[in-house]
Design a protein around this motif. Structure first.
Motif, short mmCIF file in Angstrom:
data_model
loop_
_atom_site.label_atom_id
_atom_site.label_comp_id
_atom_site.label_asym_id
_atom_site.label_seq_id
_atom_site.Cartn_x
_atom_site.Cartn_y
_atom_site.Cartn_z
N MET A 1 0.58 -1.17 -0.34
CA MET A 1 0.24 0.44 0.06
C MET A 1 0.84 1.38 -0.44
O MET A 1 2.15 0.65 1.00
CB MET A 1 -0.79 0.42 1.85
N ASN A 2 0.53 1.88 -0.78
CA ASN A 2 1.18 3.04 -1.27
C ASN A 2 0.69 4.59 0.25
O ASN A 2 -0.22 4.49 0.79
CB ASN A 2 1.11 3.96 -2.48
N LYS A 3 1.77 5.42 0.59
CA LYS A 3 0.90 6.86 1.47
C LYS A 3 -0.03 6.76 1.15
O LYS A 3 -0.79 7.67 1.77
CB LYS A 3 2.34 7.65 1.26
N GLN A 4 -0.84 6.94 -0.07
CA GLN A 4 -1.65 7.78 -0.39
C GLN A 4 -3.26 7.38 -0.42
O GLN A 4 -4.00 7.31 0.66
CB GLN A 4 -1.71 8.45 -1.88
N GLN A 5 -2.96 5.76 -0.33
CA GLN A 5 -4.25 4.64 -0.04
C GLN A 5 -3.72 4.51 1.92
O GLN A 5 -5.48 4.10 1.44
CB GLN A 5 -3.90 2.98 -0.88
N LYS A 6 -2.83 4.82 1.98
CA LYS A 6 -3.37 4.56 3.17
C LYS A 6 -3.47 5.80 4.25
O LYS A 6 -4.53 6.00 5.32
CB LYS A 6 -1.56 4.12 4.48
N THR A 7 -3.36 6.45 3.39
CA THR A 7 -4.56 8.57 4.00
C THR A 7 -5.82 7.70 3.55
O THR A 7 -6.35 8.56 4.96
CB THR A 7 -3.93 8.99 3.33
N TYR A 8 -6.38 7.88 2.28
CA TYR A 8 -7.95 7.60 2.44
C TYR A 8 -8.16 6.80 3.31
O TYR A 8 -9.30 5.98 4.00
CB TYR A 8 -8.17 6.78 1.27
N VAL A 9 -7.90 5.27 4.02
CA VAL A 9 -8.18 4.05 4.38
C VAL A 9 -8.22 4.96 6.10
O VAL A 9 -9.22 4.53 6.40
CB VAL A 9 -7.32 2.47 4.60
#
Length: 148
Positions: A1-9
């Motif tokens: 998971m990249n940084k942007q996906q982690k932020t959305y989760v």
């Protein structure tokens, strides 16, 4: 998971948690059930003759936290446990086999070699080690130490 996906989760989790908190607050301040206001009457104190002198029962009192009139509830009657008289059981030792260990127990002065789970004279061997055994007789369990 990249940084942007982690932020959305994480953003989704934060919104869900705050939504639950907001829902609980809304439910607390705007209840759906309609509460009927009962007139507050004088509380009565009932002394029971079969209870000890230091206990009293107050019926129809107003709960200071809920604001509702509470009626007394019946107390549960506890049943006395049936006392089980265990037969005379002694643990005499263990015999180690190739796969399983057998245990020597005496029930009313009759010796028998049993394995875990076996029954002898209505006494079932539940668990055992080299120092103690746990037996069951009429759905009651008892721990017996090794006799020297």
């Amino acid at each position: 998971m990249n940084k942007q996906q982690k932020t959305y989760v994480l953003l989704t989790l934060v919104i869900a948690i705050w939504g639950l908190i907001g829902y609980n607050l809304y439910k607390k301040f705007y209840p759906t059930d309609t509460e009927t206001k009962l007139p507050v009457t004088n509380s009565t104190v009932i002394l029971h003759h079969n209870q000890p002198k230091d206990s009293i029962t107050i019926s129809n009192y107003r709960d200071p936290f809920l604001g509702k009139i509470i009626t007394t509830k019946k107390t549960k009657v506890t049943k006395t446990k049936k006392v089980v008289n265990f037969p005379m059981i002694t643990y005499n030792g263990s015999i180690k086999g190739s796969k399983k260990t057998s245990y020597i127990i005496s029930v009313q002065n009759q010796q028998e070699v049993v394995k875990i789970g076996q029954t002898f004279k209505n006494v079932t061997l539940i668990s055992a080690n080299t120092k103690k055994i746990v037996v069951e007789y009429q759905k009651e369990r008892k721990t017996i130490q090794l006799t020297q």
